[in-house]
Scaffold this motif. Sequence first.
Motif, PDB file in Angstrom:
ATOM      1  N   ALA A   9       0.813  -1.214   0.000  1.00 34.74           N
ATOM      2  CA  ALA A   9       0.000   0.000   0.000  1.00 34.74           C
ATOM      3  C   ALA A   9       0.843   1.259   0.000  1.00 34.74           C
ATOM      4  CB  ALA A   9      -0.930   0.007   1.211  1.00 34.74           C
ATOM      5  N   GLN A  10       0.372   2.227  -0.765  1.00 33.47           N
ATOM      6  CA  GLN A  10       0.837   3.605  -0.679  1.00 33.47           C
ATOM      7  C   GLN A  10      -0.372   4.438  -0.264  1.00 33.47           C
ATOM      8  OE1 GLN A  10       3.639   4.703  -4.055  1.00 33.47           O
ATOM      9  NE2 GLN A  10       2.735   2.839  -4.922  1.00 33.47           N
ATOM     10  N   TYR A  11      -0.113   5.624   0.267  1.00 31.23           N
ATOM     11  CA  TYR A  11      -1.203   6.391   0.857  1.00 31.23           C
ATOM     12  C   TYR A  11      -1.217   7.830   0.357  1.00 31.23           C
ATOM     13  CZ  TYR A  11      -1.518   2.476   4.103  1.00 31.23           C
ATOM     14  OH  TYR A  11      -1.647   1.222   4.639  1.00 31.23           O
ATOM     15  N   ILE A  12      -2.439   8.352   0.238  1.00 31.47           N
ATOM     16  CA  ILE A  12      -2.644   9.757  -0.117  1.00 31.47           C
ATOM     17  C   ILE A  12      -3.610  10.346   0.904  1.00 31.47           C
ATOM     18  CG2 ILE A  12      -3.695  11.331  -1.808  1.00 31.47           C
ATOM     19  CD1 ILE A  12      -2.677   9.473  -3.997  1.00 31.47           C
ATOM     20  N   ASP A  15      -8.184  14.858   2.710  1.00 25.17           N
ATOM     21  CA  ASP A  15      -8.783  15.622   3.801  1.00 25.17           C
ATOM     22  C   ASP A  15      -8.537  14.916   5.134  1.00 25.17           C
ATOM     23  OD1 ASP A  15      -9.569  17.591   2.006  1.00 25.17           O
ATOM     24  OD2 ASP A  15     -11.466  16.588   1.596  1.00 25.17           O
ATOM     25  N   ASP A  16      -9.555  14.287   5.730  1.00 25.51           N
ATOM     26  CA  ASP A  16      -9.402  13.742   7.080  1.00 25.51           C
ATOM     27  C   ASP A  16      -9.064  12.249   7.106  1.00 25.51           C
ATOM     28  OD1 ASP A  16     -11.835  12.874   6.116  1.00 25.51           O
ATOM     29  OD2 ASP A  16     -12.820  12.935   8.070  1.00 25.51           O
ATOM     30  N   ALA A  17      -8.717  11.672   5.975  1.00 24.37           N
ATOM     31  CA  ALA A  17      -8.425  10.240   5.944  1.00 24.37           C
ATOM     32  C   ALA A  17      -7.285   9.933   4.976  1.00 24.37           C
ATOM     33  CB  ALA A  17      -9.673   9.448   5.549  1.00 24.37           C
ATOM     34  N   ARG A  18      -6.480   8.937   5.341  1.00 27.93           N
ATOM     35  CA  ARG A  18      -5.460   8.424   4.437  1.00 27.93           C
ATOM     36  C   ARG A  18      -6.077   7.305   3.613  1.00 27.93           C
ATOM     37  NH1 ARG A  18       0.195   6.623   6.079  1.00 27.93           N
ATOM     38  NH2 ARG A  18      -0.996   5.017   7.175  1.00 27.93           N
ATOM     39  N   ILE A  19      -5.986   7.455   2.296  1.00 26.58           N
ATOM     40  CA  ILE A  19      -6.576   6.479   1.379  1.00 26.58           C
ATOM     41  C   ILE A  19      -5.459   5.649   0.755  1.00 26.58           C
ATOM     42  CG2 ILE A  19      -8.013   6.136  -0.656  1.00 26.58           C
ATOM     43  CD1 ILE A  19      -9.468   7.302   1.810  1.00 26.58           C
ATOM     44  N   SER A  51      -2.367  -5.797 -15.705  1.00 25.26           N
ATOM     45  CA  SER A  51      -1.124  -5.043 -15.543  1.00 25.26           C
ATOM     46  C   SER A  51      -0.081  -5.404 -16.595  1.00 25.26           C
ATOM     47  CB  SER A  51      -0.549  -5.272 -14.142  1.00 25.26           C
ATOM     48  OG  SER A  51      -0.197  -6.630 -13.948  1.00 25.26           O
ATOM     49  N   HIS A  52      -0.345  -6.453 -17.360  1.00 18.46           N
ATOM     50  CA  HIS A  52       0.544  -6.777 -18.478  1.00 18.46           C
ATOM     51  C   HIS A  52       0.431  -5.741 -19.587  1.00 18.46           C
ATOM     52  CE1 HIS A  52       3.053  -9.534 -20.808  1.00 18.46           C
ATOM     53  NE2 HIS A  52       2.251  -9.335 -21.839  1.00 18.46           N
ATOM     54  N   PHE A  53      -0.698  -5.028 -19.629  1.00 21.38           N
ATOM     55  CA  PHE A  53      -0.947  -4.059 -20.697  1.00 21.38           C
ATOM     56  C   PHE A  53      -1.146  -2.633 -20.182  1.00 21.38           C
ATOM     57  CE2 PHE A  53      -2.606  -8.201 -22.004  1.00 21.38           C
ATOM     58  CZ  PHE A  53      -1.949  -8.383 -23.218  1.00 21.38           C
ATOM     59  N   TYR A  54      -1.482  -2.483 -18.903  1.00 22.34           N
ATOM     60  CA  TYR A  54      -1.839  -1.167 -18.367  1.00 22.34           C
ATOM     61  C   TYR A  54      -1.152  -0.914 -17.029  1.00 22.34           C
ATOM     62  CZ  TYR A  54      -5.443  -1.152 -21.920  1.00 22.34           C
ATOM     63  OH  TYR A  54      -6.091  -1.194 -23.135  1.00 22.34           O
ATOM     64  N   ARG A  55      -1.037   0.350 -16.675  1.00 28.77           N
ATOM     65  CA  ARG A  55      -0.617   0.732 -15.328  1.00 28.77           C
ATOM     66  C   ARG A  55      -1.862   0.662 -14.447  1.00 28.77           C
ATOM     67  NH1 ARG A  55       0.683   6.903 -13.365  1.00 28.77           N
ATOM     68  NH2 ARG A  55       1.087   6.417 -11.163  1.00 28.77           N
ATOM     69  N   VAL A  56      -1.968  -0.385 -13.679  1.00 31.35           N
ATOM     70  CA  VAL A  56      -3.141  -0.615 -12.847  1.00 31.35           C
ATOM     71  C   VAL A  56      -2.976   0.106 -11.513  1.00 31.35           C
ATOM     72  CG1 VAL A  56      -4.474  -2.348 -11.597  1.00 31.35           C
ATOM     73  CG2 VAL A  56      -3.681  -2.818 -13.924  1.00 31.35           C
ATOM     74  N   ILE A  57      -3.987   0.881 -11.150  1.00 32.39           N
ATOM     75  CA  ILE A  57      -4.008   1.594  -9.873  1.00 32.39           C
ATOM     76  C   ILE A  57      -5.272   1.150  -9.150  1.00 32.39           C
ATOM     77  CG2 ILE A  57      -4.042   3.841  -8.719  1.00 32.39           C
ATOM     78  CD1 ILE A  57      -2.859   4.965 -11.408  1.00 32.39           C
ATOM     79  N   ALA A  58      -5.099   0.295  -8.143  1.00 29.41           N
ATOM     80  CA  ALA A  58      -6.235  -0.219  -7.372  1.00 29.41           C
ATOM     81  C   ALA A  58      -6.377   0.616  -6.100  1.00 29.41           C
ATOM     82  CB  ALA A  58      -6.014  -1.684  -7.029  1.00 29.41           C
ATOM     83  N   VAL A  59      -7.581   1.060  -5.827  1.00 27.80           N
ATOM     84  CA  VAL A  59      -7.839   1.971  -4.710  1.00 27.80           C
ATOM     85  C   VAL A  59      -8.740   1.298  -3.678  1.00 27.80           C
ATOM     86  CG1 VAL A  59      -8.795   4.204  -4.031  1.00 27.80           C
ATOM     87  CG2 VAL A  59      -7.611   3.977  -6.232  1.00 27.80           C
ATOM     88  N   ASP A  60      -8.335   1.342  -2.410  1.00 23.38           N
ATOM     89  CA  ASP A  60      -9.221   0.940  -1.323  1.00 23.38           C
ATOM     90  C   ASP A  60     -10.103   2.134  -0.976  1.00 23.38           C
ATOM     91  OD1 ASP A  60      -8.037  -1.527  -1.155  1.00 23.38           O
ATOM     92  OD2 ASP A  60      -6.982  -1.157   0.731  1.00 23.38           O
ATOM     93  N   SER A  61     -11.390   1.992  -1.169  1.00 21.75           N
ATOM     94  CA  SER A  61     -12.302   3.094  -0.869  1.00 21.75           C
ATOM     95  C   SER A  61     -12.259   3.449   0.619  1.00 21.75           C
ATOM     96  CB  SER A  61     -13.739   2.727  -1.261  1.00 21.75           C
ATOM     97  OG  SER A  61     -13.855   2.570  -2.656  1.00 21.75           O
ATOM     98  N   ARG A  62     -12.621   4.669   0.919  1.00 20.91           N
ATOM     99  CA  ARG A  62     -12.661   5.156   2.312  1.00 20.91           C
ATOM    100  C   ARG A  62     -13.443   4.177   3.205  1.00 20.91           C
ATOM    101  NH1 ARG A  62     -13.006  10.679   4.979  1.00 20.91           N
ATOM    102  NH2 ARG A  62     -11.854  11.338   3.130  1.00 20.91           N
ATOM    103  N   GLY A  63     -12.822   3.815   4.323  1.00 24.48           N
ATOM    104  CA  GLY A  63     -13.456   2.888   5.242  1.00 24.48           C
ATOM    105  C   GLY A  63     -13.308   1.425   4.858  1.00 24.48           C
TER     106      GLY A  63
END
Length: 260
Positions: A9-12, A15-19, A51-63
């Motif tokens: 995981a990487q985080y951004i 506002d009030d939460a790290r995603i 990911s063999h063809f694309y830069r995949v960015i999977a996001v864990d939704s808030r909560g």
Amino acid sequence: MQDLIQFDAQYIDCDDARIAYYTFGQGEPLVLLHGNGESSKYFAGCIPYLSHFYRVIAVDSRGHGQSERGMEKLNFDRMAEDLHIIFDTLGLEKAHVLGFSDGGNLAIKFALLYPQHVDKLILNGANVSLRGVVPWVQLPVYPAIGVLSVLSPFHANLRKKRDVLGLMAHGYGVRLRDLQLIEQPVLMIVGDHDMIYAEHTQRMAEQMPDVQLAVLNGSHFIAAESPARFCLNCLKFLRGEIVPDAVAWEWSVCDEKANR
């Protein structure tokens, strides 16, 4: 194949939460949005193909997953704003977006609020009305929320579960006719034994000006059940190819090879 995927995981700060988000591969960006109560690991079987063809960015939704709940009300507007912040932070001017179930609903919301950021849209098991969900799935949501509401003062994790499940108890501010505003190419994927009524999926598809519909042999969780078959549909669509709406022999061959 799923064992080969490392979810680091990487985080951004949104506002009030790290995603939390996870990146795999190189190329054009493809954002993955999971379903209710799940995490990006739902797509573990799909990521090696995509990911063999694309830069995949999977996001864990808030909560969900490794993302924080924060103090703000948990709803699709807030999660769409989180996604907007992620796009800006990562410098994504435009990306393909693939959303499953509640993630598909979030993808719809995001496409309506921030159409400039969406290239092509893949909706897997999405809905715009609670009546589009079969009753044996939808009706138990309400007593479960009631029980969690009674118990939530005693544990923060129960409060989070209540709020996450609550996303399934209310509409998210999108009507069928709003789908007419989605001008991007759209692929809708459902299982032929999906928990979303086939009639509801068809009505959604009829509203969008540029849409293909793929009905695969499987349940609501077709991406986890048959990831190679699911991803072949996605890749054909992203490449601008026609996606058939019936199970093809070549998809079954892909699944057999993936399981060897």
